[in-house]
Design a protein around this motif. Structure first.
Motif, PDB file in Angstrom:
ATOM      1  N   LEU A  58       0.811  -1.218   0.000  1.00  0.00           N
ATOM      2  CA  LEU A  58       0.000   0.000   0.000  1.00  0.00           C
ATOM      3  C   LEU A  58       0.848   1.273   0.000  1.00  0.00           C
ATOM      4  O   LEU A  58       0.367   2.327  -0.423  1.00  0.00           O
ATOM      5  CB  LEU A  58      -0.939   0.000   1.212  1.00  0.00           C
ATOM      6  N   VAL A  59       2.085   1.195   0.477  1.00  0.00           N
ATOM      7  CA  VAL A  59       2.918   2.405   0.539  1.00  0.00           C
ATOM      8  C   VAL A  59       3.994   2.453  -0.551  1.00  0.00           C
ATOM      9  O   VAL A  59       4.634   3.493  -0.741  1.00  0.00           O
ATOM     10  CB  VAL A  59       3.594   2.555   1.920  1.00  0.00           C
ATOM     11  N   LEU A  60       4.202   1.363  -1.281  1.00  0.00           N
ATOM     12  CA  LEU A  60       5.249   1.358  -2.308  1.00  0.00           C
ATOM     13  C   LEU A  60       5.070   2.428  -3.391  1.00  0.00           C
ATOM     14  O   LEU A  60       6.071   2.933  -3.913  1.00  0.00           O
ATOM     15  CB  LEU A  60       5.359  -0.025  -2.959  1.00  0.00           C
ATOM     16  N   PRO A  61       3.835   2.813  -3.764  1.00  0.00           N
ATOM     17  CA  PRO A  61       3.710   3.891  -4.761  1.00  0.00           C
ATOM     18  C   PRO A  61       4.421   5.178  -4.353  1.00  0.00           C
ATOM     19  O   PRO A  61       4.859   5.949  -5.211  1.00  0.00           O
ATOM     20  CB  PRO A  61       2.196   4.102  -4.851  1.00  0.00           C
ATOM     21  N   ALA A  62       4.532   5.412  -3.054  1.00  0.00           N
ATOM     22  CA  ALA A  62       5.195   6.634  -2.593  1.00  0.00           C
ATOM     23  C   ALA A  62       6.655   6.682  -3.016  1.00  0.00           C
ATOM     24  O   ALA A  62       7.224   7.771  -3.176  1.00  0.00           O
ATOM     25  CB  ALA A  62       5.086   6.743  -1.073  1.00  0.00           C
ATOM     26  N   VAL A  63       7.278   5.521  -3.219  1.00  0.00           N
ATOM     27  CA  VAL A  63       8.684   5.485  -3.614  1.00  0.00           C
ATOM     28  C   VAL A  63       8.886   6.197  -4.957  1.00  0.00           C
ATOM     29  O   VAL A  63       9.871   6.919  -5.155  1.00  0.00           O
ATOM     30  CB  VAL A  63       9.186   4.031  -3.682  1.00  0.00           C
TER      31      VAL A  63
ATOM     32  N   THR B  23      -6.715  -6.475  -0.134  1.00  0.00           N
ATOM     33  CA  THR B  23      -7.459  -5.639  -1.079  1.00  0.00           C
ATOM     34  C   THR B  23      -6.558  -4.526  -1.582  1.00  0.00           C
ATOM     35  O   THR B  23      -5.884  -3.855  -0.789  1.00  0.00           O
ATOM     36  CB  THR B  23      -8.700  -5.027  -0.407  1.00  0.00           C
ATOM     37  N   LEU B  24      -6.508  -4.325  -2.877  1.00  0.00           N
ATOM     38  CA  LEU B  24      -5.828  -3.164  -3.450  1.00  0.00           C
ATOM     39  C   LEU B  24      -6.839  -2.042  -3.562  1.00  0.00           C
ATOM     40  O   LEU B  24      -7.957  -2.251  -4.045  1.00  0.00           O
ATOM     41  CB  LEU B  24      -5.270  -3.484  -4.840  1.00  0.00           C
ATOM     42  N   GLU B  25      -6.459  -0.847  -3.137  1.00  0.00           N
ATOM     43  CA  GLU B  25      -7.415   0.247  -3.211  1.00  0.00           C
ATOM     44  C   GLU B  25      -6.711   1.585  -3.330  1.00  0.00           C
ATOM     45  O   GLU B  25      -5.525   1.720  -3.037  1.00  0.00           O
ATOM     46  CB  GLU B  25      -8.318   0.263  -1.979  1.00  0.00           C
ATOM     47  N   GLY B  26      -7.482   2.565  -3.789  1.00  0.00           N
ATOM     48  CA  GLY B  26      -7.030   3.944  -3.793  1.00  0.00           C
ATOM     49  C   GLY B  26      -5.724   4.176  -4.524  1.00  0.00           C
ATOM     50  O   GLY B  26      -5.555   3.809  -5.687  1.00  0.00           O
ATOM     51  N   ILE B  27      -4.782   4.783  -3.820  1.00  0.00           N
ATOM     52  CA  ILE B  27      -3.521   5.200  -4.424  1.00  0.00           C
ATOM     53  C   ILE B  27      -2.718   3.999  -4.927  1.00  0.00           C
ATOM     54  O   ILE B  27      -2.121   4.056  -6.013  1.00  0.00           O
ATOM     55  CB  ILE B  27      -2.708   6.027  -3.407  1.00  0.00           C
ATOM     56  N   ALA B  28      -2.679   2.917  -4.172  1.00  0.00           N
ATOM     57  CA  ALA B  28      -1.925   1.736  -4.604  1.00  0.00           C
ATOM     58  C   ALA B  28      -2.508   1.159  -5.886  1.00  0.00           C
ATOM     59  O   ALA B  28      -1.770   0.830  -6.829  1.00  0.00           O
ATOM     60  CB  ALA B  28      -1.925   0.690  -3.496  1.00  0.00           C
ATOM     61  N   LEU B  29      -3.826   1.039  -5.948  1.00  0.00           N
ATOM     62  CA  LEU B  29      -4.472   0.510  -7.149  1.00  0.00           C
ATOM     63  C   LEU B  29      -4.272   1.455  -8.327  1.00  0.00           C
ATOM     64  O   LEU B  29      -3.962   1.024  -9.450  1.00  0.00           O
ATOM     65  CB  LEU B  29      -5.965   0.308  -6.877  1.00  0.00           C
TER      66      LEU B  29
END
Length: 470
Positions: free
Chosen positions: A279-284, A436-442
């Motif tokens: 869920l936090v990997l997109p921030a990278v 569940t994948l959701e929001g920013i991660a999805l």
């Protein structure tokens, strides 16, 4: 040597057109003053975002000082920057807390464990950039993708303002927002740059005054006054146990009175969960773009070639995030606010940043200060986060504009548009089990995977990078 500086001129004055280079300094009293100025510049966001993420602001401020000193050592003093709390993780943290039970000690550990792993990934990306060159990142994350990820990280947090903060006290939120608007635009230079901090303080004072003049406000506080469907008290927030409105003071200083003046902040160890990490990997992606852009900006201001240190800077940010999150702190990033201070003062001395780091560490040793920060009313946070999240989102558009991204091309437009809507929803996509994948991660997954899939279908290679703005 990294910790040795040459005195610039007489140490007191700058002639027109002169700058104080990173390996120079003014007199020590003046350098301490500039260090304190850097602390003030970073302060607003560095304690606002831990509050938003439910983490201890005392730990965040203290460890930002530690991370900044580590950063300066790793880049060998060539890139003057301050590492404050990153906003890019907020959406992922909210998703983790929603799945892990809200603002609990167990959820805190899962949050910081996920952030720590993201820091490791960022550090590995820094090593890749250092040895393979920055173009390896541009091939995987071209400007159209990077801009989209930054945008969905900002706009994907709209639900936090709408559902969590603004309803707690909508009039205070509105007035806080308007005050922050005016300060940022009406005041130039340093005052304008700390407009968010000034707006937050003004909203805090307004809330205190309203408690005495108008009495308590009736609203919902997350995790408070929990009731089931029959209206009976229930122990833990969930599907059949929700927070309900009740009269309460906007500001409570009880925790401030109870906190000691001096002592260590509340550290905690991380807990690692794969579902939380995803869920936090997109921030990278956002942090890589942010660091590259900030290093380029520093190079332009100082008139030096800092390209060889881009990889080190990304690596150092990753190391800073690992170290801070290992003890319960917040993720870090290089701060544009402090770059703005350097642009205004023409003082690029890394000595000022070392002093800023030491001052931040000393702040962290005052639990009463942390309790005061944690007493910030939700309505006030609503007024400032609506601005902060919107500005983060528009930074994505800035990346597109500076790199002249062509949205007449459906390969660019289709996956980007879909990903942003999935993030803003936020749309939930059930995978299996408890995951569940959701929001920013999805949204990030759709943007990144969709873009490269459609380029392959169209038989194209990635577009050339026209600039490296971040």
């Amino acid at each position: 040597m990294v910790l040795r500086w040459t005195k610039h001129g007489d140490g007191k004055h700058l002639a027109p057109g002169e700058v104080v280079r990173p390996d120079e300094r003014l007199s020590w009293p003046r350098t301490v003053g500039f260090g304190a100025q850097h602390v003030i510049a970073m302060f607003g966001a560095t304690f606002v975002f831990p509050l938003v993420m439910g983490l201890d602001p005392n730990v965040a401020v203290m460890m930002s000082g530690v991370a900044t000193i580590l950063f300066l050592l790793i880049v060998k003093g060539k890139v003057p920057s301050y590492l404050g709390t990153s906003a890019s993780f907020v959406g992922g943290v909210f998703a983790i807390r929603a799945a892990a039970g809200g603002d609990t000690g167990g959820a805190d550990a899962i949050v910081t464990g996920a952030i720590l792993v993201a820091g490791l990934v960022l550090a590995l990306a820094g090593l890749a950039i250092h040895f393979l060159g920055v173009q390896i990142i541009h091939r995987v994350f071209p400007p159209v993708v990077t801009g989209a990820v930054v945008m969905l990280i900002g706009f994907g947090l709209a639900f936090v303002v709408a559902d969590v903060y603004w309803p707690q006290d909508h009039w205070v939120a509105l007035v806080t927002m308007l005050i922050t608007f005016v300060v940022i635009v009406a005041f130039k230079g340093f005052i304008g740059r700390i407009g968010v901090l000034i707006g937050l303080v003004a909203g805090f004072v307004l809330s205190w005054v309203l408690d005495r003049a108008a009495g308590p406000v009736t609203s919902v506080l997350p995790g408070a006054n929990l009731r089931d469907a029959a209206g009976n008290p229930c122990p833990a927030e969930g599907t059949y146990c929700v927070a309900t409105a009740f009269p309460h003071d906007r500001v409570s200083f009880q925790s401030v009175a109870d906190a000691p003046w001096f002592g260590l902040p509340s550290f905690h160890a991380p807990d690692f969960r794969t579902s939380a990490v995803l869920l936090v990997l997109p921030a990278v992606i956002a942090l890589i773009a942010e660091n590259i852009g900030h290093v380029k900006a520093v190079g332009e201001m100082t008139g030096t070639d800092v390209d060889p240190y881009v990889g080190r800077a990304v690596l150092a940010d990753g190391v800073g995030t690992v170290v801070t999150s290992a003890v319960g702190g917040s993720p870090t990033t290089t701060y544009a606010e402090n770059i703005g201070v350097m642009a205004a003062t023409k003082v690029y001395s890394t000595a000022a940043y070392y002093i800023a780091g030491v001052i931040a560490i000393l702040f962290g040793l005052c639990p009463k200060f942390g309790a005061l920060v944690a007493a910030t009313p939700g309505g006030v946070l609503g007024g400032v986060t609506v601005i902060l999240y919107g500005m983060i989102g528009l930074l994505g558009a800035k990346i597109w504009i500076e790199n002249r991204v062509n949205f007449a091309d459906p390969v660019n437009m289709v996956p980007i548009g879909a990903g942003i809507i999935l993030a803003i929803g936020p749309v939930k996509h059930f995978i299996g089990g408890d995951f569940t994948l959701e929001g920013i991660a999805l949204g990030t997954l759709v943007v990144l995977g969709g873009y490269h899939l459609l380029r392959a279908v169209a038989g194209r290679s990635p577009e050339p990078v026209r600039s490296e703005a971040g």
